[in-house]
Write a protein that holds these residues in place. Structure first.
Motif, PDB file in Angstrom:
ATOM      1  N   LYS A 129       0.820  -1.182   0.072  1.00 39.84           N
ATOM      2  CA  LYS A 129      -0.082  -0.144  -0.103  1.00 39.84           C
ATOM      3  C   LYS A 129       0.803   1.216  -0.151  1.00 39.84           C
ATOM      4  O   LYS A 129       2.049   1.104   0.833  1.00 39.84           O
ATOM      5  CB  LYS A 129      -0.670  -0.101   1.234  1.00 39.84           C
ATOM      6  N   THR A 130       0.658   2.196  -0.854  1.00 39.14           N
ATOM      7  CA  THR A 130       1.450   3.288  -0.950  1.00 39.14           C
ATOM      8  C   THR A 130       0.915   4.530  -0.656  1.00 39.14           C
ATOM      9  O   THR A 130      -0.471   4.882  -1.111  1.00 39.14           O
ATOM     10  CB  THR A 130       1.867   3.438  -2.489  1.00 39.14           C
ATOM     11  N   GLN A 131       1.446   5.594   0.231  1.00 43.25           N
ATOM     12  CA  GLN A 131       0.661   6.894   0.583  1.00 43.25           C
ATOM     13  C   GLN A 131       1.789   7.978  -0.034  1.00 43.25           C
ATOM     14  O   GLN A 131       2.889   7.638   0.378  1.00 43.25           O
ATOM     15  CB  GLN A 131       0.488   7.109   1.843  1.00 43.25           C
ATOM     16  N   ILE A 132       1.261   8.866  -0.855  1.00 37.65           N
ATOM     17  CA  ILE A 132       2.359   9.696  -1.238  1.00 37.65           C
ATOM     18  C   ILE A 132       2.431  10.836  -0.041  1.00 37.65           C
ATOM     19  O   ILE A 132       1.339  11.255   0.345  1.00 37.65           O
ATOM     20  CB  ILE A 132       1.894  10.564  -2.696  1.00 37.65           C
ATOM     21  N   VAL A 133       3.639  11.431   0.380  1.00 37.07           N
ATOM     22  CA  VAL A 133       3.743  12.650   1.242  1.00 37.07           C
ATOM     23  C   VAL A 133       3.547  13.731   0.579  1.00 37.07           C
ATOM     24  O   VAL A 133       4.338  14.168  -0.437  1.00 37.07           O
ATOM     25  CB  VAL A 133       5.124  12.354   2.048  1.00 37.07           C
ATOM     26  N   LEU A 134       2.608  14.544   1.090  1.00 44.98           N
ATOM     27  CA  LEU A 134       2.554  15.996   0.600  1.00 44.98           C
ATOM     28  C   LEU A 134       3.508  16.973   1.405  1.00 44.98           C
ATOM     29  O   LEU A 134       3.946  17.797   0.574  1.00 44.98           O
ATOM     30  CB  LEU A 134       1.181  16.447   0.767  1.00 44.98           C
ATOM     31  N   SER A 135       3.404  16.788   2.649  1.00 47.89           N
ATOM     32  CA  SER A 135       4.412  17.905   3.183  1.00 47.89           C
ATOM     33  C   SER A 135       4.729  17.217   4.970  1.00 47.89           C
ATOM     34  O   SER A 135       3.869  16.202   5.216  1.00 47.89           O
ATOM     35  CB  SER A 135       3.736  19.282   3.569  1.00 47.89           C
ATOM     36  N   HIS A 136       5.569  17.895   5.417  1.00 54.33           N
ATOM     37  CA  HIS A 136       5.714  17.579   6.848  1.00 54.33           C
ATOM     38  C   HIS A 136       5.095  18.278   7.820  1.00 54.33           C
ATOM     39  O   HIS A 136       4.985  19.537   7.589  1.00 54.33           O
ATOM     40  CB  HIS A 136       7.450  17.715   7.213  1.00 54.33           C
ATOM     41  N   VAL A 137       4.282  17.739   8.637  1.00 54.17           N
ATOM     42  CA  VAL A 137       3.614  18.406   9.773  1.00 54.17           C
ATOM     43  C   VAL A 137       4.654  18.617  10.924  1.00 54.17           C
ATOM     44  O   VAL A 137       4.502  19.684  11.499  1.00 54.17           O
ATOM     45  CB  VAL A 137       2.226  17.674  10.252  1.00 54.17           C
ATOM     46  N   VAL A 138       5.180  17.439  11.361  1.00 50.78           N
ATOM     47  CA  VAL A 138       6.186  17.239  12.414  1.00 50.78           C
ATOM     48  C   VAL A 138       7.405  16.501  11.989  1.00 50.78           C
ATOM     49  O   VAL A 138       7.347  15.541  11.317  1.00 50.78           O
ATOM     50  CB  VAL A 138       5.594  16.509  13.773  1.00 50.78           C
ATOM     51  N   LYS A 139       8.449  17.415  11.985  1.00 57.12           N
ATOM     52  CA  LYS A 139       9.829  16.884  11.385  1.00 57.12           C
ATOM     53  C   LYS A 139      10.864  16.881  12.504  1.00 57.12           C
ATOM     54  O   LYS A 139      11.322  17.828  13.130  1.00 57.12           O
ATOM     55  CB  LYS A 139      10.133  17.596  10.185  1.00 57.12           C
ATOM     56  N   ASN A 140      11.560  15.574  12.669  1.00 60.87           N
ATOM     57  CA  ASN A 140      12.435  15.422  13.811  1.00 60.87           C
ATOM     58  C   ASN A 140      12.352  16.126  15.186  1.00 60.87           C
ATOM     59  O   ASN A 140      13.269  16.806  15.670  1.00 60.87           O
ATOM     60  CB  ASN A 140      13.864  16.048  13.144  1.00 60.87           C
ATOM     61  N   ASN A 141      11.099  15.923  15.630  1.00 58.82           N
ATOM     62  CA  ASN A 141      10.849  16.710  16.848  1.00 58.82           C
ATOM     63  C   ASN A 141      11.726  16.132  17.862  1.00 58.82           C
ATOM     64  O   ASN A 141      11.976  14.835  17.790  1.00 58.82           O
ATOM     65  CB  ASN A 141       9.210  16.001  17.223  1.00 58.82           C
ATOM     66  N   PRO A 142      12.370  16.870  18.864  1.00 57.67           N
ATOM     67  CA  PRO A 142      13.361  16.423  19.679  1.00 57.67           C
ATOM     68  C   PRO A 142      12.677  15.401  20.881  1.00 57.67           C
ATOM     69  O   PRO A 142      11.405  15.501  21.064  1.00 57.67           O
ATOM     70  CB  PRO A 142      13.740  17.506  20.601  1.00 57.67           C
ATOM     71  N   ILE A 143      13.283  14.566  21.147  1.00 57.15           N
ATOM     72  CA  ILE A 143      13.009  13.702  22.488  1.00 57.15           C
ATOM     73  C   ILE A 143      12.802  14.523  23.586  1.00 57.15           C
ATOM     74  O   ILE A 143      14.060  15.065  23.921  1.00 57.15           O
ATOM     75  CB  ILE A 143      13.892  12.288  22.352  1.00 57.15           C
ATOM     76  N   LYS A 144      12.020  14.293  24.413  1.00 61.86           N
ATOM     77  CA  LYS A 144      12.224  15.076  25.635  1.00 61.86           C
ATOM     78  C   LYS A 144      12.111  14.246  26.790  1.00 61.86           C
ATOM     79  O   LYS A 144      11.655  13.103  26.918  1.00 61.86           O
ATOM     80  CB  LYS A 144      10.728  16.188  25.610  1.00 61.86           C
ATOM     81  N   PRO A 145      12.340  14.940  28.014  1.00 57.77           N
ATOM     82  CA  PRO A 145      12.357  14.024  29.402  1.00 57.77           C
ATOM     83  C   PRO A 145      10.977  13.412  29.617  1.00 57.77           C
ATOM     84  O   PRO A 145       9.953  14.051  29.347  1.00 57.77           O
ATOM     85  CB  PRO A 145      12.705  15.051  30.397  1.00 57.77           C
ATOM     86  N   LEU A 146      11.009  12.533  30.147  1.00 53.30           N
ATOM     87  CA  LEU A 146       9.758  11.744  30.574  1.00 53.30           C
ATOM     88  C   LEU A 146       9.152  12.480  31.789  1.00 53.30           C
ATOM     89  O   LEU A 146       9.810  13.094  32.554  1.00 53.30           O
ATOM     90  CB  LEU A 146      10.205  10.224  31.138  1.00 53.30           C
ATOM     91  N   LYS A 147       8.020  12.446  31.924  1.00 51.77           N
ATOM     92  CA  LYS A 147       7.436  13.443  32.978  1.00 51.77           C
ATOM     93  C   LYS A 147       6.748  12.432  34.056  1.00 51.77           C
ATOM     94  O   LYS A 147       6.209  11.238  33.989  1.00 51.77           O
ATOM     95  CB  LYS A 147       6.236  14.228  32.436  1.00 51.77           C
TER      96      LYS A 147
END
Length: 147
Positions: A129-147
């Motif tokens: 199954k293929t989906q074409i990417v139109l744009s990035h909404v979130v890109k390389n969001n940093p890993i954050k501390p656990l709360k």
């Protein structure tokens, strides 16, 4: 390893701009450059920091399409595919997943004909199954501390 608040500050800076010097990181977090270097080295040794890389725009590099392709492997075809996928130049990222599909790939392609030819290579291993990417909404969001 328990990551203290100072290491989280260093990680936040590195995730947003990996080319910052240790001296600049030290200025921003309030410790010396050698202390930053020591902390970074320890986090690398423990596997907290896994690698450094340069992000390249596939579109500026000449690719017209980015797609997500899922594969539901045929019986007995998953293991051969797991070896074969490593040889495909089109594959930027590949994940083995749970659910109905076994694999999800992020791929870059020159055009629709390239996509068709690539899918033709995949269908011997399973249903795609293929989906074409139109744009990035979130890109390389940093890993954050656990709360």
């Amino acid at each position: 390893m328990s990551i203290d608040s100072l290491n989280w500050k260093i990680l936040k800076l590195l995730q947003s701009h990996a080319r910052l010097s240790n001296a600049e990181i030290g200025r921003r977090v309030g410790i010396s450059s050698p202390a930053v270097s020591e902390r970074i080295k320890k986090m690398e040794d423990l596997g907290v920091i896994q690698d450094y890389h340069t992000s390249v725009s596939p579109f500026e590099a000449g690719y017209q399409l980015k797609a997500l392709i899922t594969l539901r492997a045929f019986m007995g075809k998953l293991k051969p595919f797991l070896e074969k996928v490593k040889t495909y130049d089109e594959v930027v990222n590949c994940y083995r997943i749970t659910g109905n599909e076994n694999i999800v790939m992020e791929v870059v392609l020159k055009n629709q004909k390239h996509l068709e030819a690539f899918i033709d290579q995949l269908i011997v291993y399973g249903e795609t199954k293929t989906q074409i990417v139109l744009s990035h909404v979130v890109k390389n969001n940093p890993i954050k501390p656990l709360k």
